[in-house]
Design a protein around this motif. Structure first.
Motif, PDB file in Angstrom:
ATOM      1  N   VAL A  63       0.674  -1.309   0.089  1.00 27.80           N
ATOM      2  CA  VAL A  63       0.202  -0.025  -0.003  1.00 27.80           C
ATOM      3  C   VAL A  63       1.056   1.101  -0.092  1.00 27.80           C
ATOM      4  O   VAL A  63       1.832   1.474   0.699  1.00 27.80           O
ATOM      5  CB  VAL A  63      -0.717   0.058   1.151  1.00 27.80           C
ATOM      6  N   GLY A  64       0.581   2.113  -0.778  1.00 26.59           N
ATOM      7  CA  GLY A  64       1.397   3.354  -0.980  1.00 26.59           C
ATOM      8  C   GLY A  64       1.080   3.974   0.455  1.00 26.59           C
ATOM      9  O   GLY A  64       0.193   4.011   1.009  1.00 26.59           O
ATOM     10  N   ARG A  65       2.462   4.819   0.853  1.00 22.13           N
ATOM     11  CA  ARG A  65       2.392   5.537   2.089  1.00 22.13           C
ATOM     12  C   ARG A  65       1.139   6.425   2.241  1.00 22.13           C
ATOM     13  O   ARG A  65       0.733   6.400   3.623  1.00 22.13           O
ATOM     14  CB  ARG A  65       3.729   6.328   2.391  1.00 22.13           C
ATOM     15  N   GLN A  66       0.884   7.062   1.413  1.00 21.14           N
ATOM     16  CA  GLN A  66      -0.421   8.021   1.588  1.00 21.14           C
ATOM     17  C   GLN A  66      -1.669   7.230   1.786  1.00 21.14           C
ATOM     18  O   GLN A  66      -2.653   8.023   2.053  1.00 21.14           O
ATOM     19  CB  GLN A  66      -0.366   9.299   0.197  1.00 21.14           C
ATOM     20  N   LYS A  67      -1.613   6.127   1.641  1.00 17.62           N
ATOM     21  CA  LYS A  67      -2.901   5.395   1.857  1.00 17.62           C
ATOM     22  C   LYS A  67      -2.970   4.253   2.967  1.00 17.62           C
ATOM     23  O   LYS A  67      -3.794   3.782   3.209  1.00 17.62           O
ATOM     24  CB  LYS A  67      -3.401   4.523   0.688  1.00 17.62           C
ATOM     25  N   ASN A  68      -1.701   4.020   3.525  1.00 19.63           N
ATOM     26  CA  ASN A  68      -1.699   2.983   4.585  1.00 19.63           C
ATOM     27  C   ASN A  68      -2.130   3.639   5.942  1.00 19.63           C
ATOM     28  O   ASN A  68      -1.637   4.449   6.604  1.00 19.63           O
ATOM     29  CB  ASN A  68       0.141   2.937   4.672  1.00 19.63           C
ATOM     30  N   ILE A  69      -3.292   3.014   6.158  1.00 17.23           N
ATOM     31  CA  ILE A  69      -3.804   3.286   7.651  1.00 17.23           C
ATOM     32  C   ILE A  69      -3.824   1.946   8.192  1.00 17.23           C
ATOM     33  O   ILE A  69      -4.705   1.500   9.065  1.00 17.23           O
ATOM     34  CB  ILE A  69      -5.410   3.776   7.309  1.00 17.23           C
ATOM     35  N   ASN A  70      -2.760   1.485   8.509  1.00 18.27           N
ATOM     36  CA  ASN A  70      -2.479  -0.006   9.049  1.00 18.27           C
ATOM     37  C   ASN A  70      -2.744  -0.104  10.447  1.00 18.27           C
ATOM     38  O   ASN A  70      -2.532   0.861  11.223  1.00 18.27           O
ATOM     39  CB  ASN A  70      -0.929  -0.314   9.030  1.00 18.27           C
ATOM     40  N   ALA A 140     -12.918   3.950  18.030  1.00 22.99           N
ATOM     41  CA  ALA A 140     -12.670   4.262  16.662  1.00 22.99           C
ATOM     42  C   ALA A 140     -11.915   5.472  16.322  1.00 22.99           C
ATOM     43  O   ALA A 140     -12.062   6.380  16.828  1.00 22.99           O
ATOM     44  CB  ALA A 140     -13.887   4.321  16.005  1.00 22.99           C
ATOM     45  N   ASP A 141     -11.149   5.181  15.176  1.00 24.15           N
ATOM     46  CA  ASP A 141     -10.464   6.464  14.811  1.00 24.15           C
ATOM     47  C   ASP A 141     -11.344   7.310  13.720  1.00 24.15           C
ATOM     48  O   ASP A 141     -11.070   8.362  13.669  1.00 24.15           O
ATOM     49  CB  ASP A 141      -9.213   5.958  13.767  1.00 24.15           C
ATOM     50  N   LEU A 142     -12.390   6.548  13.210  1.00 22.65           N
ATOM     51  CA  LEU A 142     -13.419   7.116  12.785  1.00 22.65           C
ATOM     52  C   LEU A 142     -14.625   6.503  12.566  1.00 22.65           C
ATOM     53  O   LEU A 142     -14.524   5.270  12.285  1.00 22.65           O
ATOM     54  CB  LEU A 142     -12.910   7.530  11.346  1.00 22.65           C
ATOM     55  N   LEU A 143     -15.926   6.962  12.436  1.00 24.94           N
ATOM     56  CA  LEU A 143     -16.991   6.400  12.242  1.00 24.94           C
ATOM     57  C   LEU A 143     -17.799   7.263  10.917  1.00 24.94           C
ATOM     58  O   LEU A 143     -17.723   8.136  11.015  1.00 24.94           O
ATOM     59  CB  LEU A 143     -18.085   6.447  13.227  1.00 24.94           C
ATOM     60  N   GLN A 169     -12.498  19.151  15.236  1.00 31.69           N
ATOM     61  CA  GLN A 169     -11.641  19.714  14.008  1.00 31.69           C
ATOM     62  C   GLN A 169     -11.208  18.462  13.265  1.00 31.69           C
ATOM     63  O   GLN A 169     -11.291  18.633  11.998  1.00 31.69           O
ATOM     64  CB  GLN A 169     -10.476  20.433  14.613  1.00 31.69           C
ATOM     65  N   LYS A 170     -10.853  17.443  13.803  1.00 29.82           N
ATOM     66  CA  LYS A 170     -10.543  16.204  13.025  1.00 29.82           C
ATOM     67  C   LYS A 170     -11.631  15.607  11.907  1.00 29.82           C
ATOM     68  O   LYS A 170     -11.465  15.481  11.089  1.00 29.82           O
ATOM     69  CB  LYS A 170     -10.122  14.870  13.955  1.00 29.82           C
ATOM     70  N   SER A 171     -12.945  15.555  12.584  1.00 28.03           N
ATOM     71  CA  SER A 171     -14.004  15.206  11.850  1.00 28.03           C
ATOM     72  C   SER A 171     -14.352  16.266  10.501  1.00 28.03           C
ATOM     73  O   SER A 171     -14.438  15.643   9.478  1.00 28.03           O
ATOM     74  CB  SER A 171     -15.312  15.203  12.601  1.00 28.03           C
ATOM     75  N   LYS A 172     -14.281  17.305  10.794  1.00 28.20           N
ATOM     76  CA  LYS A 172     -14.134  18.327   9.789  1.00 28.20           C
ATOM     77  C   LYS A 172     -13.102  18.158   8.614  1.00 28.20           C
ATOM     78  O   LYS A 172     -13.253  18.270   7.421  1.00 28.20           O
ATOM     79  CB  LYS A 172     -14.113  19.925  10.257  1.00 28.20           C
ATOM     80  N   LEU A 173     -11.970  17.881   9.003  1.00 26.20           N
ATOM     81  CA  LEU A 173     -10.775  17.913   8.352  1.00 26.20           C
ATOM     82  C   LEU A 173     -10.832  16.595   7.356  1.00 26.20           C
ATOM     83  O   LEU A 173     -10.543  16.504   6.226  1.00 26.20           O
ATOM     84  CB  LEU A 173      -9.516  18.185   9.012  1.00 26.20           C
ATOM     85  N   ILE A 174     -11.367  15.462   7.894  1.00 24.16           N
ATOM     86  CA  ILE A 174     -11.576  14.268   7.342  1.00 24.16           C
ATOM     87  C   ILE A 174     -12.805  14.518   6.158  1.00 24.16           C
ATOM     88  O   ILE A 174     -12.452  13.955   4.936  1.00 24.16           O
ATOM     89  CB  ILE A 174     -11.992  13.120   8.227  1.00 24.16           C
ATOM     90  N   ALA A 175     -13.776  15.234   6.715  1.00 23.16           N
ATOM     91  CA  ALA A 175     -14.955  15.385   5.628  1.00 23.16           C
ATOM     92  C   ALA A 175     -14.400  16.218   4.615  1.00 23.16           C
ATOM     93  O   ALA A 175     -14.541  15.971   3.333  1.00 23.16           O
ATOM     94  CB  ALA A 175     -15.898  16.150   6.358  1.00 23.16           C
ATOM     95  N   GLN A 176     -13.574  17.381   4.831  1.00 27.07           N
ATOM     96  CA  GLN A 176     -12.975  17.951   3.546  1.00 27.07           C
ATOM     97  C   GLN A 176     -11.980  17.091   2.662  1.00 27.07           C
ATOM     98  O   GLN A 176     -12.149  17.309   1.521  1.00 27.07           O
ATOM     99  CB  GLN A 176     -12.159  19.300   4.117  1.00 27.07           C
ATOM    100  N   LEU A 245      -6.009  10.050   7.499  1.00 27.84           N
ATOM    101  CA  LEU A 245      -5.434   9.324   8.573  1.00 27.84           C
ATOM    102  C   LEU A 245      -3.984   8.656   8.305  1.00 27.84           C
ATOM    103  O   LEU A 245      -3.424   8.358   9.409  1.00 27.84           O
ATOM    104  CB  LEU A 245      -6.257   7.962   8.699  1.00 27.84           C
ATOM    105  N   ALA A 246      -3.582   8.666   7.113  1.00 21.61           N
ATOM    106  CA  ALA A 246      -2.180   8.076   6.880  1.00 21.61           C
ATOM    107  C   ALA A 246      -1.277   9.068   7.049  1.00 21.61           C
ATOM    108  O   ALA A 246      -0.208   8.625   7.587  1.00 21.61           O
ATOM    109  CB  ALA A 246      -1.952   7.808   5.573  1.00 21.61           C
ATOM    110  N   THR A 247      -1.667  10.355   7.435  1.00 26.64           N
ATOM    111  CA  THR A 247      -0.723  11.286   7.873  1.00 26.64           C
ATOM    112  C   THR A 247      -0.930  12.227   8.989  1.00 26.64           C
ATOM    113  O   THR A 247      -0.309  13.239   9.388  1.00 26.64           O
ATOM    114  CB  THR A 247      -0.676  12.454   6.735  1.00 26.64           C
ATOM    115  N   HIS A 248      -1.907  11.424   9.726  1.00 24.47           N
ATOM    116  CA  HIS A 248      -2.232  12.313  10.996  1.00 24.47           C
ATOM    117  C   HIS A 248      -2.576  11.175  12.132  1.00 24.47           C
ATOM    118  O   HIS A 248      -2.794  10.039  11.880  1.00 24.47           O
ATOM    119  CB  HIS A 248      -3.267  13.016  10.956  1.00 24.47           C
TER     120      HIS A 248
END
Length: 248
Positions: A63-70, A140-143, A169-176, A245-248
């Motif tokens: 998985v590319g680093r920018q998509k790795n949410i291991n 959960a890290d996210l619902l 703020q995390k929810s808003k940034l994920i939504a964006q 999530l891969a970068t935060h």
């Protein structure tokens, strides 16, 4: 009127007054299961798609680093279900579309290494409070809740990303991030909006709700019935989630 009857009337009036002021609050159940990835109430293991502890996580070689949410825990919630069909339009029932897209989304997130918990994996009814409580139960890290929209004007179309009134703020940034991913995939998105949502506001974990399109719009409904488009949309949502999530 006797004093006993008078006191009883005063008591009843007081109770109804209190309910009108505070609302009928029902405390969420206490989730203390032996198996930390066991099923929610009203279902059994056959109804849910849980990763088990021997799941082989993806790594940077696949998985590319920018998509790795291991190892990130993501609740994927297919809105409505069972006795609650949601909305419908142009021959499409919301509960069916929600489940199909949610399954595809869960599969893609697993490919990126996430530990996915489906609130439902079949046509069963799950209470809103139980869906919300799952976010706390699994830390959960996210619902992410999957829905479809409906409005009286049939010309309105496109996906919408919603966050709760108490969104972090995390929810808003994920939504964006999801919005950006949808637009990059060529999927029309009406933006990020905030409104009162029990499935998002009923817990302390990050949460978003994705309205995948309007069943009242012929083109949206036709797309949402199409397996190719369902996969395209689910992949875009997963990419948006993973990009954050891969970068935060």
């Amino acid at each position: 009127m006797t004093k006993a009857i008078h006191k009883m009337i005063l008591f009843i009036v007081s109770v109804f007054t209190l309910m009108a002021v505070t609302g009928c609050y029902v405390e969420e159940p206490d989730y203390k299961f032996t198996n930390p990835y066991g099923p929610l109430p009203h279902g059994n293991n056959n109804n849910y798609a849980y990763n088990n502890n021997d799941y082989t996580w993806n790594n940077n070689t696949t998985v590319g680093r920018q998509k790795n949410i291991n190892g990130r825990v993501i609740i994927v919630d297919a809105g409505h279900g069972g006795k609650d069909p949601g909305t419908s339009g142009n021959g499409v029932r919301e509960k069916d579309i929600n489940l199909t897209i949610a399954r595809k989304l869960g599969t893609k997130l697993q490919e990126y290494g996430a530990r996915v918990v489906m609130t439902r994996n079949s046509d069963i009814f799950i209470e809103l409070d139980d869906r919300a409580a799952a976010a706390e139960k699994f830390k959960a890290d996210l619902l992410v809740s999957v829905h479809a929209d409906y409005i009286g004007k049939s010309n309105i179309n496109g996906a919408t990303i919603l966050v709760g009134k108490r969104a972090s703020q995390k929810s808003k940034l994920i939504a964006q991030s999801i919005q950006s991913s949808l637009l990059s995939a060529g999927i029309e998105c009406r933006g990020v909006r905030s409104q009162g949502l029990r499935v998002c506001d009923g817990h302390s974990r990050p949460a978003v709700l994705v309205e995948t399109g309007f069943l009242s719009n012929y083109s949206d409904a036709k797309n949402l019935k199409n397996g190719w488009y369902q996969s395209k949309l689910a992949d875009a949502v997963a990419d948006g989630i993973a990009a954050y999530l891969a970068t935060h």
